[in-house]
Motif scaffolding. Sequence first.
Motif, PDB file in Angstrom:
ATOM      1  N   LYS B 186       0.905  -1.259   0.097  1.00  0.00           N
ATOM      2  CA  LYS B 186      -0.005  -0.004  -0.197  1.00  0.00           C
ATOM      3  C   LYS B 186       0.962   1.051   0.104  1.00  0.00           C
ATOM      4  CE  LYS B 186      -4.210  -1.782   2.343  1.00  0.00           C
ATOM      5  NZ  LYS B 186      -4.382  -1.916   3.803  1.00  0.00           N
ATOM      6  N   PHE B 187       2.102   1.197   0.607  1.00  0.00           N
ATOM      7  CA  PHE B 187       2.805   2.213   0.706  1.00  0.00           C
ATOM      8  C   PHE B 187       4.103   2.293  -0.348  1.00  0.00           C
ATOM      9  CE2 PHE B 187       1.780   1.347   5.009  1.00  0.00           C
ATOM     10  CZ  PHE B 187       0.982   2.324   5.470  1.00  0.00           C
ATOM     11  N   GLU B 188       4.302   1.166  -0.951  1.00  0.00           N
ATOM     12  CA  GLU B 188       5.334   1.128  -1.950  1.00  0.00           C
ATOM     13  C   GLU B 188       4.736   0.138  -2.971  1.00  0.00           C
ATOM     14  OE1 GLU B 188       8.304   2.682  -1.112  1.00  0.00           O
ATOM     15  OE2 GLU B 188       8.712   2.269  -2.950  1.00  0.00           O
ATOM     16  N   PRO B 189       4.109   0.708  -3.965  1.00  0.00           N
ATOM     17  CA  PRO B 189       3.458  -0.275  -5.086  1.00  0.00           C
ATOM     18  C   PRO B 189       4.350  -1.119  -5.638  1.00  0.00           C
ATOM     19  CG  PRO B 189       2.730   2.103  -5.142  1.00  0.00           C
ATOM     20  CD  PRO B 189       3.767   2.051  -4.056  1.00  0.00           C
ATOM     21  N   GLU B 190       5.660  -0.857  -5.753  1.00  0.00           N
ATOM     22  CA  GLU B 190       6.812  -1.451  -6.414  1.00  0.00           C
ATOM     23  C   GLU B 190       6.824  -2.743  -5.857  1.00  0.00           C
ATOM     24  OE1 GLU B 190      11.442  -0.531  -7.441  1.00  0.00           O
ATOM     25  OE2 GLU B 190      10.615   0.407  -5.934  1.00  0.00           O
ATOM     26  N   LEU B 191       6.728  -2.940  -4.399  1.00  0.00           N
ATOM     27  CA  LEU B 191       6.808  -4.079  -3.788  1.00  0.00           C
ATOM     28  C   LEU B 191       5.879  -5.273  -4.289  1.00  0.00           C
ATOM     29  CD1 LEU B 191       8.514  -4.496  -1.356  1.00  0.00           C
ATOM     30  CD2 LEU B 191       6.594  -4.408  -0.087  1.00  0.00           C
ATOM     31  N   ALA B 192       4.835  -4.845  -4.696  1.00  0.00           N
ATOM     32  CA  ALA B 192       3.874  -5.940  -5.427  1.00  0.00           C
ATOM     33  C   ALA B 192       4.349  -6.471  -6.662  1.00  0.00           C
ATOM     34  CB  ALA B 192       2.439  -5.284  -5.553  1.00  0.00           C
ATOM     35  N   ASP B 193       5.225  -5.572  -7.368  1.00  0.00           N
ATOM     36  CA  ASP B 193       5.646  -6.181  -8.784  1.00  0.00           C
ATOM     37  C   ASP B 193       6.287  -7.625  -8.599  1.00  0.00           C
ATOM     38  OD1 ASP B 193       4.519  -3.842  -9.763  1.00  0.00           O
ATOM     39  OD2 ASP B 193       6.483  -2.746  -9.971  1.00  0.00           O
ATOM     40  N   TYR B 194       7.224  -7.505  -7.311  1.00  0.00           N
ATOM     41  CA  TYR B 194       8.208  -8.577  -7.114  1.00  0.00           C
ATOM     42  C   TYR B 194       7.428  -9.955  -7.238  1.00  0.00           C
ATOM     43  CZ  TYR B 194      11.627  -5.201  -5.212  1.00  0.00           C
ATOM     44  OH  TYR B 194      12.391  -4.291  -5.201  1.00  0.00           O
ATOM     45  N   PHE B 195       6.174  -9.744  -6.731  1.00  0.00           N
ATOM     46  CA  PHE B 195       5.297 -11.003  -6.553  1.00  0.00           C
ATOM     47  C   PHE B 195       4.432 -11.073  -7.678  1.00  0.00           C
ATOM     48  CE2 PHE B 195       7.071  -9.959  -2.612  1.00  0.00           C
ATOM     49  CZ  PHE B 195       7.614 -10.920  -2.139  1.00  0.00           C
ATOM     50  N   ASP B 196       4.421 -10.481  -8.885  1.00  0.00           N
ATOM     51  CA  ASP B 196       3.319 -10.511  -9.784  1.00  0.00           C
ATOM     52  C   ASP B 196       3.433 -12.150 -10.665  1.00  0.00           C
ATOM     53  OD1 ASP B 196       2.106  -8.236  -9.821  1.00  0.00           O
ATOM     54  OD2 ASP B 196       3.010  -7.413 -11.606  1.00  0.00           O
ATOM     55  N   ASP B 197       4.728 -12.417 -10.793  1.00  0.00           N
ATOM     56  CA  ASP B 197       4.920 -13.568 -11.532  1.00  0.00           C
ATOM     57  C   ASP B 197       5.547 -14.925 -10.839  1.00  0.00           C
ATOM     58  OD1 ASP B 197       5.055 -15.333 -13.353  1.00  0.00           O
ATOM     59  OD2 ASP B 197       6.272 -14.148 -14.775  1.00  0.00           O
ATOM     60  N   PHE B 198       4.690 -15.368 -10.015  1.00  0.00           N
ATOM     61  CA  PHE B 198       5.120 -16.727  -9.191  1.00  0.00           C
ATOM     62  C   PHE B 198       5.619 -17.837 -10.053  1.00  0.00           C
ATOM     63  CE2 PHE B 198       3.437 -17.328  -4.748  1.00  0.00           C
ATOM     64  CZ  PHE B 198       4.171 -16.214  -4.298  1.00  0.00           C
ATOM     65  N   ASN B 200       7.351 -17.568 -12.638  1.00  0.00           N
ATOM     66  CA  ASN B 200       8.772 -17.078 -12.830  1.00  0.00           C
ATOM     67  C   ASN B 200       9.593 -17.372 -11.690  1.00  0.00           C
ATOM     68  OD1 ASN B 200      10.795 -16.004 -14.452  1.00  0.00           O
ATOM     69  ND2 ASN B 200      10.203 -13.975 -13.934  1.00  0.00           N
ATOM     70  N   LEU B 201       9.199 -17.026 -10.783  1.00  0.00           N
ATOM     71  CA  LEU B 201       9.956 -17.003  -9.284  1.00  0.00           C
ATOM     72  C   LEU B 201      10.189 -18.505  -9.241  1.00  0.00           C
ATOM     73  CD1 LEU B 201       8.738 -14.942  -6.476  1.00  0.00           C
ATOM     74  CD2 LEU B 201      10.858 -14.692  -7.861  1.00  0.00           C
ATOM     75  N   ALA B 202       9.091 -19.516  -9.482  1.00  0.00           N
ATOM     76  CA  ALA B 202       9.403 -20.776  -9.289  1.00  0.00           C
ATOM     77  C   ALA B 202      10.465 -21.608 -10.191  1.00  0.00           C
ATOM     78  CB  ALA B 202       8.276 -21.577  -9.285  1.00  0.00           C
ATOM     79  N   ASP B 203      10.488 -21.054 -11.604  1.00  0.00           N
ATOM     80  CA  ASP B 203      11.425 -21.443 -12.671  1.00  0.00           C
ATOM     81  C   ASP B 203      12.704 -20.865 -12.005  1.00  0.00           C
ATOM     82  OD1 ASP B 203       9.532 -22.478 -14.232  1.00  0.00           O
ATOM     83  OD2 ASP B 203       9.188 -20.775 -15.322  1.00  0.00           O
ATOM     84  N   LEU B 204      12.685 -19.735 -11.373  1.00  0.00           N
ATOM     85  CA  LEU B 204      14.303 -19.355 -11.267  1.00  0.00           C
ATOM     86  C   LEU B 204      14.842 -20.256 -10.137  1.00  0.00           C
ATOM     87  CD1 LEU B 204      14.119 -15.360 -11.275  1.00  0.00           C
ATOM     88  CD2 LEU B 204      15.654 -17.000 -12.475  1.00  0.00           C
ATOM     89  N   VAL B 205      13.615 -20.528  -8.998  1.00  0.00           N
ATOM     90  CA  VAL B 205      14.414 -21.276  -7.843  1.00  0.00           C
ATOM     91  C   VAL B 205      14.889 -22.621  -8.575  1.00  0.00           C
ATOM     92  CG1 VAL B 205      13.623 -22.448  -5.775  1.00  0.00           C
ATOM     93  CG2 VAL B 205      12.780 -20.166  -6.128  1.00  0.00           C
ATOM     94  N   MET B 206      14.210 -23.162  -9.429  1.00  0.00           N
ATOM     95  CA  MET B 206      14.535 -24.544 -10.071  1.00  0.00           C
ATOM     96  C   MET B 206      15.922 -24.281 -10.778  1.00  0.00           C
ATOM     97  SD  MET B 206      12.756 -27.200  -9.801  1.00  0.00           S
ATOM     98  CE  MET B 206      13.262 -28.474 -11.062  1.00  0.00           C
ATOM     99  N   GLU B 207      16.035 -23.178 -11.406  1.00  0.00           N
ATOM    100  CA  GLU B 207      17.416 -22.890 -12.218  1.00  0.00           C
ATOM    101  C   GLU B 207      18.450 -22.739 -11.020  1.00  0.00           C
ATOM    102  OE1 GLU B 207      19.054 -19.086 -14.144  1.00  0.00           O
ATOM    103  OE2 GLU B 207      17.006 -19.550 -14.993  1.00  0.00           O
TER     104      GLU B 207
END
Lengths: 214, 214
Positions: B186-198, B200-207
């Motif tokens: 709510k204070f830092e909209p940029e923060l939500a971007d990090y979790f936009d693409d779950f 993608n995150l799971a793929d990166l963890v695999m990598e």
Amino acid sequence: MCKMKSLNKKQQRSEKTKGTIIDAAKKLFFAHGFSDVSTEQIAKESGISKGGIFHHFSSKEELGLSVLRSTLDDFKHLLPIIEESEDLRAVMRMVISETMSFGRENPGFIKMLIWFLLRIDEEADNKKFYFMMKEAFLESLLPYHQILESLFVRLEQTHPREKALLLMGLLDGIIIYTTYVDKLSKFEPELADYFDDFDNLADLVMELFFPKKE
Amino acid sequence: MCKMKSLNKKQQRSEKTKGTIIDAAKKLFFAHGFSDVSTEQIAKESGISKGGIFHHFSSKEELGLSVLRSTLDDFKHLLPIIEESEDLRAVMRMVISETMSFGRENPGFIKMLIWFLLRIDEEADNKKFYFMMKEAFLESLLPYHQILESLFVRLEQTHPREKALLLMGLLDGIIIYTTYVDKLSKFEPELADYFDDFDNLADLVMELFFPKKE
């Protein structure tokens, strides 16, 4: 002119007093936990009266958040080191192992962070508390994330932003484990083995996130 | 014989009632947080009287720990899948993304875990509480760690135990972030971007954890 100068001196004195209070509170909060320390104890430790403390901080919570913020700010000393260093892998290794050992040596720190996170729901209607949380978390944690991201960029890694987030998550998770491992390992001695060799863990994190190009 | 049979039936009925209470409590705890739910509400939701609830669980805390345990037990359904599967990378990818989306969909779960972790200090002298914590955490989290470790072993990774620990830490850290990201962003909209693409995150963890052999 003269008035301004005196105001500045007054401000300087005020900042110094705030620093003294924060240092004393940090020592006590980290050793005994946020909830178990009273402002009386902080007054005794800092040599500053309770009235003096509440002159500088509107509440114990505000003082607690200032302690968290000042602790996270300490990581900013890494920024110029990163800028100047040529051996980025060595800097990264240092950041990882400093973060891990900080967590082990300061179990009170992560407990305070957790205590404040839980308060977010309880204080949902308290706009002032929300604002303090923003100040303490976002203005301190985002720069930490940026330190990691800039290292990933300079080490020419793909997806630097996401990898920085994953590395932060990993370090936070491990710090939470180390905070409670002594207690839980009373029941399951095997658990302590996992954290026997912190250096080995830091090397493995390096290997995972920054594999050597062959 | 007849007596034993009737005892077994009684036990079965008792287990069924416990299950009904746990399901109702889980729904309420995850939606509103452990502290904000009363046993009256659980009685209403489950259709079992308060007296009936306290007949099966000695306290709200014991019921809360049973909810955590039953939730973590659900991950055990992965064990036979892992044993039978030939595409271990696909299984690992599934474990990672299931864990991440579980955390996102059940913010109440991680808040409960955190609440109980904080209680460890407050209940330091309460041996019964310690014993319940052991039951709930160690007998559920260690098997989860073992699932990951066996995957690392079968995927022929070095240091399987430590890597399993680091992966667990990473997933826990990310789950904590997702639990609070809506509020903090709510204070830092940029923060939500990090979790936009779950995904993608799971793929990166695999990598990171299971790099493809080239």
